[in-house]
Design a protein around this motif. Sequence first.
Motif, PDB file in Angstrom:
ATOM      1  N   GLN A 135       6.384   2.031  -1.599  1.00  0.00           N
ATOM      2  CA  GLN A 135       5.096   1.055  -1.204  1.00  0.00           C
ATOM      3  C   GLN A 135       5.494   0.434  -0.012  1.00  0.00           C
ATOM      4  OE1 GLN A 135       2.232   0.532  -3.473  1.00  0.00           O
ATOM      5  NE2 GLN A 135       3.272   2.640  -4.487  1.00  0.00           N
TER       6      GLN A 135
ATOM      7  N   ASP B  60       0.410   5.466   1.197  1.00  0.00           N
ATOM      8  CA  ASP B  60      -0.432   6.890   1.856  1.00  0.00           C
ATOM      9  C   ASP B  60      -0.948   7.687   0.715  1.00  0.00           C
ATOM     10  OD1 ASP B  60       0.297   5.642   4.184  1.00  0.00           O
ATOM     11  OD2 ASP B  60       1.605   7.244   4.799  1.00  0.00           O
ATOM     12  N   ASP B  61      -2.350   8.057   0.971  1.00  0.00           N
ATOM     13  CA  ASP B  61      -3.009   9.207   0.214  1.00  0.00           C
ATOM     14  C   ASP B  61      -1.865  10.333   0.041  1.00  0.00           C
ATOM     15  OD1 ASP B  61      -4.942  10.577  -0.889  1.00  0.00           O
ATOM     16  OD2 ASP B  61      -5.474  11.540   0.719  1.00  0.00           O
TER      17      ASP B  61
ATOM     18  N   SER C 126       0.779  -1.276   0.211  1.00  0.00           N
ATOM     19  CA  SER C 126      -0.165  -0.069   0.013  1.00  0.00           C
ATOM     20  C   SER C 126       0.835   1.394   0.072  1.00  0.00           C
ATOM     21  CB  SER C 126      -0.849   0.051   1.348  1.00  0.00           C
ATOM     22  OG  SER C 126      -0.166   0.008   2.441  1.00  0.00           O
TER      23      SER C 126
ATOM     24  N   PHE D 205      -4.033   0.125  -2.692  1.00  0.00           N
ATOM     25  CA  PHE D 205      -3.448  -1.035  -2.005  1.00  0.00           C
ATOM     26  C   PHE D 205      -3.665  -2.230  -2.986  1.00  0.00           C
ATOM     27  CE2 PHE D 205      -7.875  -1.663  -1.396  1.00  0.00           C
ATOM     28  CZ  PHE D 205      -8.154  -2.984  -1.495  1.00  0.00           C
TER      29      PHE D 205
ATOM     30  N   VAL E   7      -4.605   5.436   3.725  1.00  0.00           N
ATOM     31  CA  VAL E   7      -4.374   4.572   2.532  1.00  0.00           C
ATOM     32  C   VAL E   7      -4.757   5.093   1.508  1.00  0.00           C
ATOM     33  CG1 VAL E   7      -4.235   2.375   1.637  1.00  0.00           C
ATOM     34  CG2 VAL E   7      -4.108   2.397   4.083  1.00  0.00           C
TER      35      VAL E   7
END
Length: 111
Positions: free
Chosen positions: A100, A9-10, A7, A74, A71
């Motif tokens: 990531q 992060d925004d 994943s 992902f 997140v």
Amino acid sequence: MTRYLISFDDGAMVVPDGEWGAVGAAAHAVVAEAKRAGVFVTGGGVVQGATVVGVDGAVVEVPLPEAKAVVGGFVIVDVGSLEEAQRWAAKWAVACRCAQEVRALMDDPEM
């Protein structure tokens, strides 16, 4: 086999205008490769904004911007080792142009 969450992060993806199509195509190419390899479970971008459902069933809207990192997108892969998951994460890092995170998911036979 172990499932791993890959994943980011925004806000981690910083892509110049006009290049989003190329980023999407690159990410979809890695997804297609993972599907052909039989390791892709699921994945996608995460729409920002959330509701929180408490233990009492109450639903609360979370205002934006949220006060914590969330997140942004992902992928879940099912692979034989952390190293293999990291190799897949490297491919998505290149495609999405951002780092990531890789985390093993706990195995629960009841799930």
